[in-house]
Design an enzyme around this catalytic site. Structure first.
Site, PDB file in Angstrom:
ATOM      1  N   SER A  88      27.499  65.942  23.262  1.00 41.90           N
ATOM      2  CA  SER A  88      27.584  65.704  24.704  1.00 41.90           C
ATOM      3  C   SER A  88      26.447  64.821  25.205  1.00 41.90           C
ATOM      4  CB  SER A  88      27.617  67.059  25.427  1.00 41.90           C
ATOM      5  OG  SER A  88      28.038  66.917  26.756  1.00 41.90           O
ATOM      6  N   ASP A  97      23.278  51.134  21.684  1.00 42.08           N
ATOM      7  CA  ASP A  97      23.933  49.983  22.308  1.00 42.08           C
ATOM      8  C   ASP A  97      22.927  48.978  22.855  1.00 42.08           C
ATOM      9  OD1 ASP A  97      26.436  50.957  21.746  1.00 42.08           O
ATOM     10  OD2 ASP A  97      26.738  51.867  23.711  1.00 42.08           O
ATOM     11  N   LYS A 124      31.719  65.368  21.140  1.00 37.64           N
ATOM     12  CA  LYS A 124      32.163  66.001  22.395  1.00 37.64           C
ATOM     13  C   LYS A 124      31.950  64.999  23.524  1.00 37.64           C
ATOM     14  CE  LYS A 124      33.023  69.403  25.414  1.00 37.64           C
ATOM     15  NZ  LYS A 124      32.714  68.763  26.705  1.00 37.64           N
TER      16      LYS A 124
END
Length: 724
Positions: free
Chosen positions: A490, A501, A515
């Site tokens: 999560s 990224d 998740k």
């Protein structure tokens, strides 16, 4: 008209839940099941079938509407879904296929295609009739088991070359009662063998098995309407995704207590797993986490209170009853007998004593340490920040307390301290971090980047919200490594994905949980519905759902990915991709990543801890791949001895690495582990080699590209971004 027919007709005609045209369907199911209202077995007890209530029927209709119109997954309730609900419901009630026969399945299959339309309109009787049938079959099986035990376990034959299938979830249903009898004889044999191999005598084994089956029998007779309704609704809601579920009023109360962190217990999240109660995750800073022995995917066999002589076997118990048994007053001790997640089979159990307490926010706090590495003539100082969860003291924050605790505020302070200690790089340890406050993940990314997006959230209408770091300041602009594992989920995945990224640092470890969905809890007239309403996406456009975050440098793990992780759950939402949002790229690791991986691989090939980890993983994999276990005493003894020898060999190999004396026996190893668990503060706290490897990778980065420090200067980043 029979009593059962009158009961169903009265329910249909007087409660206003079903239309007269639906009466035929309900009667057809009743006739197919041929289940009497009360079933008297070889006992003075009688099973009284449970019936749905008006409140449950209304809740069912509300749930159906919510699922169709507000769930992230756009799915209709149709005939195809009916069959899936039917299969999921049977899997919930008899997942190991040990109670029902093929004859039973043939009878109830008459209603397989009609459950969808029934669930749309609150027709619960079909599901309740199936539930009542299963309960009666459970009672019959338990009565059979008790009779077999009373006849004498010494009469069981362990000399034949028999075996039993370990996981029957995909097995064929046994043809009839006689075939099921034969299966249950094997089950009893397996249970007896498991305890004999743990050095129990036949008298103790008989007593333990009687307690187990008598406890299950008592609960079967005490079946409640709410048990049937919750099971049926969760089979239904689970069609959309595994995180959408119905909470009965009692379960809702437990859920709300857990969310407020006011529960006095052991700090573990549990779920049902066939006949067992399984540990899903540990609450960071909670008693179980601090004690150190309980692990995710452990299965609970028995529970013992400190003032009781004998443990209570909880195999086959309802989840809420197991939770109630484990919960207790602060500073009292509860002892769990568990089958460890990495146990080669169910004969291996571990006893864990945990002192109950409240989960304190300060014990979930981030912490730091500094480690040093010698490379040629250089010494590298690496700061390690451990973040067990993404937390925030919302109450203090709302009260206007300027010193309220949160992950981001605490990490900022730790970074300032590490910079004062002149570290060369920072490792963020997110292993076993199951997530927490979303805004904290957003803010934490902001400590390492200038302004920019951190995560995208798409709802069921395809509207996309982008969360941004709007603070241009950067708390730390130096080299960064993020450690993750399968239990990182999560919010942890949002942070790790953003760092990856942005090219802000390297992600190291094993594939994360996956998740990537968001749930909301909505009140019903009866209980609550937890429903998935949106999905997380990285700034690069890929979802964290199902796939998780794939590390730049992978380190294998003991965790079985087939049992833990989003992609191990039935009907998990798939990975997909949306449009990326503009974001800076701080560093291009493509020029050094191959060399970093090569150095890592070489180091691990020579590292004795890694070699040992590989042996453990291979051993556990071999055990997990076993489909059958022998019921021949001699063969079973030999296999058990082989397992014990392997466990002792691995433990002693690790002792040798640390220059410690070898254990002479498995008993000595077990005693040592118990002692370590009883005195966690005195346990061996040597830095684990995964953290050290994170530091080594950081040192490699510094060696391979001395320009990193200047490239990561925020002003230069801004200039580069403008030039692009």
């Amino acid at each position: 008209m029979s009593i059962a027919e009158r009961m169903i007709t009265r329910h249909i005609m007087t409660r206003g839940v079903f239309t007269p045209g639906k009466k035929t369907f309900a009667l057809a199911l009743m006739l197919a099941l041929a289940v009497p209202v009360s079933a008297k077995l070889d006992t003075d007890k009688v099973y009284e079938p449970v019936s749905p209530t008006v409140e449950q029927a209304r809740a069912n209709i509300l749930i159906a509407r919510q699922l169709q119109f507000t769930h992230f997954r756009d799915m209709s309730i149709n005939d195809s879904l009916s069959g899936d609900v039917f299969d999921a419901y049977l899997n919930y009630l008899d997942g190991q296929r040990i109670y029902l026969t093929q004859k039973d399945i043939d009878k109830i299959s008459a209603v397989r295609s009609g459950l969808g339309s029934a669930l749309k309109t609150g027709q619960l009787q079909p599901g309740f009739d199936i539930y009542n049938l299963v309960q009666q079959r459970i009672i019959e099986r338990l009565e059979f088991a008790l009779a077999l035990i009373d006849d004498g376990i010494d009469k069981l034959d362990f000399s034949a070359d028999e075996r039993i299938l370990l996981d029957r979830s995909d097995a064929d249903w046994e043809a009839d009662r006689e075939a099921l009898d034969a299966l249950w004889v094997k089950r009893i044999k397996n249970a007896v063998l498991a305890q004999r191999l743990n050095d129990s005598d036949d008298g103790s084994i008989k007593e333990a098995l009687r307690r187990r089956y008598e406890g299950q029998l008592k609960r079967a007779y005490q079946a409640r309407s709410e048990d049937a309704f919750q099971a049926y609704m969760n089979a239904f809601t689970g069609m959309w995704d595994p995180h959408t579920s119905y909470f009965s009023p009692r379960t809702s109360e437990n859920f709300n207590i857990n969310m407020s962190l006011s529960l006095e217990g052991i700090g573990a999240v549990l779920q049902s797993d066939n006949e067992y109660t399984k540990v899903v995750r540990l609450v960071p800073g909670g008693p179980a986490s601090k004690q150190g022995q309980l692990e995710p995917a452990d299965r609970i066999v028995s529970v013992k209170q400190e003032d009781e002589e004998k443990p209570v076997n909880v195999i086959g118990w309802r989840l809420d009853e197991v939770v109630d048994l484990i919960r207790g007053p602060r500073e009292s001790t509860v002892t769990l007998e568990v089958i460890p997640a990495d146990a080669p089979d169910e004969t291996v159990t571990e006893t864990i004593a945990i002192t109950r307490d409240k989960v304190k926010l300060e014990e979930q706090s981030a912490s730091k340490e500094v480690i040093e590495f010698e490379r040629d003539n250089d010494t590298y100082r690496i700061g390690v920040i451990n973040i067990p969860t993404f937390y925030a003291d919302f109450k203090a924050m709302q009260a206007g307390d300027p010193n309220y605790k949160s992950t981001t505020r605490d990490v900022r302070k730790l970074i300032d301290e590490l910079k004062a200690e002149e570290v060369d790089g920072v490792v963020i340890d997110l292993r076993n971090n199951g997530g927490g406050a979303l805004h904290e993940a957003n803010d934490l990314v902001g400590l390492f980047i200038e302004e920019g997006p951190t995560v995208q959230i798409r709802n069921s209408n395809n509207d996309v919200q982008v969360l941004n770091d709007e603070d241009p300041s950067v708390a730390y602009d130096g080299p960064l490594v993020v450690l993750v594992n399968r239990m990182s989920a999560s919010a942890s995945e949002i942070f790790a994905g953003a760092i990856q990224d942005y090219g802000r640092g390297l992600v190291v470890g094993s594939q994360t949980f996956g998740k990537g969905t968001v749930q909301a809890v909505r009140p019903l007239n009866h209980g609550q519905l937890k429903i998935t309403q949106s999905k997380f996406y990285r700034v690069s456009g890929g979802s964290t759902q199902h796939k998780g975050v794939i590390p730049d440098i992978e380190i294998p793990s003991r965790v079985d990915k087939t049992r833990i992780g989003e992609d191990a759950l039935d009907r998990a939402l798939p990975w997909d991709q949306i449009e990326a949002v503009p974001h800076a790229r701080y560093f291009d690791f493509s020029g050094i990543i191959d060399e970093l991986r090569k150095r890592h691989d070489n180091r691990f090939e020579e590292h004795p801890e890694f070699s040992l980890l590989q042996k453990e993983i291979e051993f556990l994999k071999q055990q997990r791949e076993r489909e059958y276990v022998s019921l021949n005493l001699e063969k079973r003894k030999e296999h058990h001895s082989q397992i014990e020898r392997t466990r002792l060999t691995i433990a002693n190999a690790r002792r040798d690495i640390h220059g410690e004396e070898a254990f002479e026996s498995l008993d000595e190893l077990d005693d040592w582990q118990d002692q370590q668990a009883a005195e966690p503060d005195n346990a061996d706290d040597e830095l684990d080699f995964i953290i050290r490897e994170g530091g080594n990778i950081m040192a490699d980065m510094l060696e391979l590209d001395q320009r990193m420090a200047s490239i990561l200067n925020p002003k230069q980043i801004t200039a580069q971004a403008q030039a692009r």
